[in-house]
Design a protein around this motif. Structure first.
Motif, PDB file in Angstrom:
ATOM      1  N   TYR A 162      44.807  28.427  56.904  1.00  0.00           N
ATOM      2  CA  TYR A 162      43.616  29.279  56.992  1.00  0.00           C
ATOM      3  C   TYR A 162      42.605  28.911  55.895  1.00  0.00           C
ATOM      4  O   TYR A 162      41.421  28.701  56.160  1.00  0.00           O
ATOM      5  N   LEU A 163      43.110  28.786  54.653  1.00  0.00           N
ATOM      6  CA  LEU A 163      42.216  28.484  53.530  1.00  0.00           C
ATOM      7  C   LEU A 163      41.621  27.085  53.667  1.00  0.00           C
ATOM      8  O   LEU A 163      40.461  26.856  53.304  1.00  0.00           O
ATOM      9  N   ALA A 164      42.409  26.152  54.218  1.00  0.00           N
ATOM     10  CA  ALA A 164      41.894  24.788  54.424  1.00  0.00           C
ATOM     11  C   ALA A 164      40.694  24.816  55.366  1.00  0.00           C
ATOM     12  O   ALA A 164      39.656  24.193  55.099  1.00  0.00           O
ATOM     13  N   MET A 165      40.822  25.567  56.461  1.00  0.00           N
ATOM     14  CA  MET A 165      39.714  25.603  57.434  1.00  0.00           C
ATOM     15  C   MET A 165      38.507  26.353  56.899  1.00  0.00           C
ATOM     16  O   MET A 165      37.367  25.963  57.143  1.00  0.00           O
ATOM     17  N   ARG A 166      38.755  27.423  56.129  1.00  0.00           N
ATOM     18  CA  ARG A 166      37.636  28.118  55.472  1.00  0.00           C
ATOM     19  C   ARG A 166      36.929  27.162  54.517  1.00  0.00           C
ATOM     20  O   ARG A 166      35.700  27.094  54.495  1.00  0.00           O
ATOM     21  N   ALA A 167      37.718  26.406  53.743  1.00  0.00           N
ATOM     22  CA  ALA A 167      37.123  25.512  52.736  1.00  0.00           C
ATOM     23  C   ALA A 167      36.351  24.370  53.383  1.00  0.00           C
ATOM     24  O   ALA A 167      35.397  23.848  52.796  1.00  0.00           O
ATOM     25  N   LEU A 168      36.745  23.980  54.607  1.00  0.00           N
ATOM     26  CA  LEU A 168      36.014  22.917  55.306  1.00  0.00           C
ATOM     27  C   LEU A 168      34.771  23.460  56.007  1.00  0.00           C
ATOM     28  O   LEU A 168      34.021  22.711  56.626  1.00  0.00           O
ATOM     29  N   GLY A 169      34.571  24.782  55.924  1.00  0.00           N
ATOM     30  CA  GLY A 169      33.326  25.364  56.437  1.00  0.00           C
ATOM     31  C   GLY A 169      33.363  25.764  57.903  1.00  0.00           C
ATOM     32  O   GLY A 169      32.303  25.860  58.535  1.00  0.00           O
ATOM     33  N   ASP A 229      33.583  33.321  36.725  1.00  0.00           N
ATOM     34  CA  ASP A 229      34.124  34.407  35.910  1.00  0.00           C
ATOM     35  C   ASP A 229      34.882  35.401  36.778  1.00  0.00           C
ATOM     36  O   ASP A 229      34.541  35.596  37.940  1.00  0.00           O
ATOM     37  N   PRO A 230      35.887  36.060  36.199  1.00  0.00           N
ATOM     38  CA  PRO A 230      36.568  37.130  36.939  1.00  0.00           C
ATOM     39  C   PRO A 230      35.559  38.225  37.299  1.00  0.00           C
ATOM     40  O   PRO A 230      34.612  38.453  36.549  1.00  0.00           O
ATOM     41  N   TYR A 231      35.764  38.856  38.431  1.00  0.00           N
ATOM     42  CA  TYR A 231      34.914  39.931  38.930  1.00  0.00           C
ATOM     43  C   TYR A 231      33.519  39.461  39.306  1.00  0.00           C
ATOM     44  O   TYR A 231      32.602  40.247  39.464  1.00  0.00           O
ATOM     45  N   VAL A 232      33.365  38.116  39.445  1.00  0.00           N
ATOM     46  CA  VAL A 232      32.177  37.568  40.095  1.00  0.00           C
ATOM     47  C   VAL A 232      32.700  36.910  41.360  1.00  0.00           C
ATOM     48  O   VAL A 232      33.565  36.034  41.276  1.00  0.00           O
ATOM     49  N   HIS A 233      32.248  37.349  42.515  1.00  0.00           N
ATOM     50  CA  HIS A 233      32.796  36.867  43.781  1.00  0.00           C
ATOM     51  C   HIS A 233      31.720  36.142  44.563  1.00  0.00           C
ATOM     52  O   HIS A 233      30.711  36.733  44.940  1.00  0.00           O
ATOM     53  N   THR A 234      31.938  34.852  44.804  1.00  0.00           N
ATOM     54  CA  THR A 234      30.916  34.071  45.488  1.00  0.00           C
ATOM     55  C   THR A 234      31.060  34.155  47.002  1.00  0.00           C
ATOM     56  O   THR A 234      30.117  33.897  47.723  1.00  0.00           O
ATOM     57  N   GLU A 235      32.274  34.463  47.493  1.00  0.00           N
ATOM     58  CA  GLU A 235      32.468  34.680  48.932  1.00  0.00           C
ATOM     59  C   GLU A 235      33.729  35.521  49.117  1.00  0.00           C
ATOM     60  O   GLU A 235      34.466  35.768  48.162  1.00  0.00           O
ATOM     61  N   VAL A 236      33.980  35.926  50.371  1.00  0.00           N
ATOM     62  CA  VAL A 236      35.130  36.787  50.660  1.00  0.00           C
ATOM     63  C   VAL A 236      36.394  35.930  50.733  1.00  0.00           C
ATOM     64  O   VAL A 236      36.469  34.987  51.515  1.00  0.00           O
ATOM     65  N   GLY A 237      37.368  36.250  49.868  1.00  0.00           N
ATOM     66  CA  GLY A 237      38.614  35.493  49.870  1.00  0.00           C
ATOM     67  C   GLY A 237      39.798  36.389  50.163  1.00  0.00           C
ATOM     68  O   GLY A 237      39.647  37.442  50.791  1.00  0.00           O
TER      69      GLY A 237
END
Ligand SMILES: *Cc1c(COP(=O)(O)O)cnc(C)c1O
Length: 385
Positions: free
Chosen positions: A74-81, A232-240
């Motif tokens: 799942y994470l591989a496909m998310r990371a490939l966009g 940084d912790p508690y900075v979220h660039t996307e939903v993980g």
């Protein structure tokens, strides 16, 4: 199964994890004790140590451990966009998690057929799907190294690049396998494996990892497995997600890695003996030329339909020999994937395999005496029926 097993007949295990544990127990106890002592249960030092050892073993640059093989895919496909609604080609004959990961990442699985003697993606079915399917063209391909046999990654890689597809190798069952002189984990844009206890490299719980040569993709998996955390912790660039491997599992897997090559060789010896003793009466699994299987399973075909196959299993069970059916329902027939597109000619090989396959006991600690019991029982069941 309810075969009347004679109490005099000793039932052998299908996979003997206890024999391996007896061999490794002191080292595993000490490794667990070290984790309890340092107390870093999440992302402790063993996690990075394991990732380095896996990179070394597979000769890959980037390894990111994950909470399971499904998370790794799942994470591989998310990371490939992969974007919502995009199509991804997957074999119809595999464990559900292959297609599940596509769906969880927002994609739509497109099922293609497999080869009847290697059980892996049939490049002809794949080419047909790419040439003839209506609708949006697929963006990716997830070949599966089923039962530890490498898919034909050299051929699939060139087909994929001709069509501009990324490749995520589902190496959940093939850690240790090779094709074209490379680990199966070193193929594809990303490969994903599983450390579920019954896999060739299994822990004492769930776990997995992704492998890649692409640092940016690996870094995105590192962030996604940690809730999409930024610099940084508690900075979220996307939903993980919570997708990390436990320190305890990493510590256990490091111990298991010390005997892994030895175990791989032992599995290959069992496969050779089964092949030599049974090839005159049955269609046996073939390994793609130039490939090394990890022999996660030794899967034979008993033709004639599911009733004949089930009778065969009963005859073995009466002799104390456990078997398994991986997998009784192909994915294009599962309610979970109803409506998903299938290759133009369907997946007739997957349909047939579902009624024919039987996996025999296969593990590194299967004694020669037990191998002989399996061989004798199989010969008797096939010849006498
Ligand atoms: C086991 C398996 C997975 C999933 O791995 P988990 O660690 O159980 O999530 C994915 N694909 C295949 C082919 C598998 O056998």
């Amino acid at each position: 199964m309810s075969a009347p097993v004679d109490p005099q007949v000793r039932r052998m295990p299908f996979i003997d994890l206890a024999a391996q544990q007896a061999r490794l127990r002191p080292g595993i106890d000490a490794a667990i004790a070290r984790v309890l002592d340092h107390g870093r249960y999440v992302m402790g030092p063993e996690v990075l140590e394991l990732e380095a050892a896996l990179a070394d073993r597979t000769r890959t640059e980037q390894v990111v451990s994950c909470a399971s093989g499904t998370d790794a895919l799942y994470l591989a496909m998310r990371a490939l966009g992969l974007r919502p609604g995009e199509r991804v080609l997957v074999p119809a004959f595999t464990f559900a998690a292959t297609a599940e990961a596509v769906a969880l990442a927002g994609g739509e699985p497109v099922f293609v057929d497999v080869d009847p003697s290697t059980f892996v993606v049939d490049p002809a079915s794949l080419a047909d799907a790419l040439a003839e399917l209506e609708g949006p063209p697929p963006v990716g391909l997830v070949p599966v190294d089923l039962f530890g046999q490498p898919a034909d990654h050299p051929v699939l890689t060139s087909l994929a690049s001709e069509h501009g597809l990324w490749v995520v190798v589902d190496a959940a069952q093939s850690f240790g396998a090779e094709i074209g002189g490379r680990s199966t984990c070193a193929w594809g844009d990303v490969a994903a494996t599983s450390f579920f206890p019954a896999k060739p490299l299994g822990g004492y719980g769930d776990g997995g990892a992704i492998f890649s040569a692409d640092e940016a993709v690996a870094d995105r998996v590192r962030s996604l497995r940690l809730h999409g955390q930024g610099a940084d912790p508690y900075v979220h660039t996307e939903v993980g997600i919570t997708g990390r491997l436990d320190t305890l599992q990493a510590a256990i897997l490091l111990q298991k890695l010390t005997v892994f090559d030895d175990e791989l060789a032992a599995r290959a010896l069992v496969a050779d003996r089964y092949h030599d003793a049974l090839h005159d009466i049955l269609d046996l699994p073939e390994v793609t030329p130039g490939a090394v299987s990890a022999w996660a399973q030794y899967t034979i075909r008993v033709p004639g339909g599911a009733a004949v196959r089930d009778r065969f299993r009963e005859l073995l069970a009466e002799r104390g020999i456990p078997t398994a059916v991986y997998y009784p329902i192909p994915l294009h027939r599962q309610a979970a994937f109803a409506g998903a597109p299938v290759a133009p000619a369907g997946a007739p090989v997957a349909d047939r395999l579902a009624t024919e396959v039987v996996s025999l006991p296969m593990h590194p600690y299967l004694t020669v005496a037990d191998q002989d019991r399996v061989i004798e029982a199989v010969r008797e069941a096939v010849v006498r029926g």
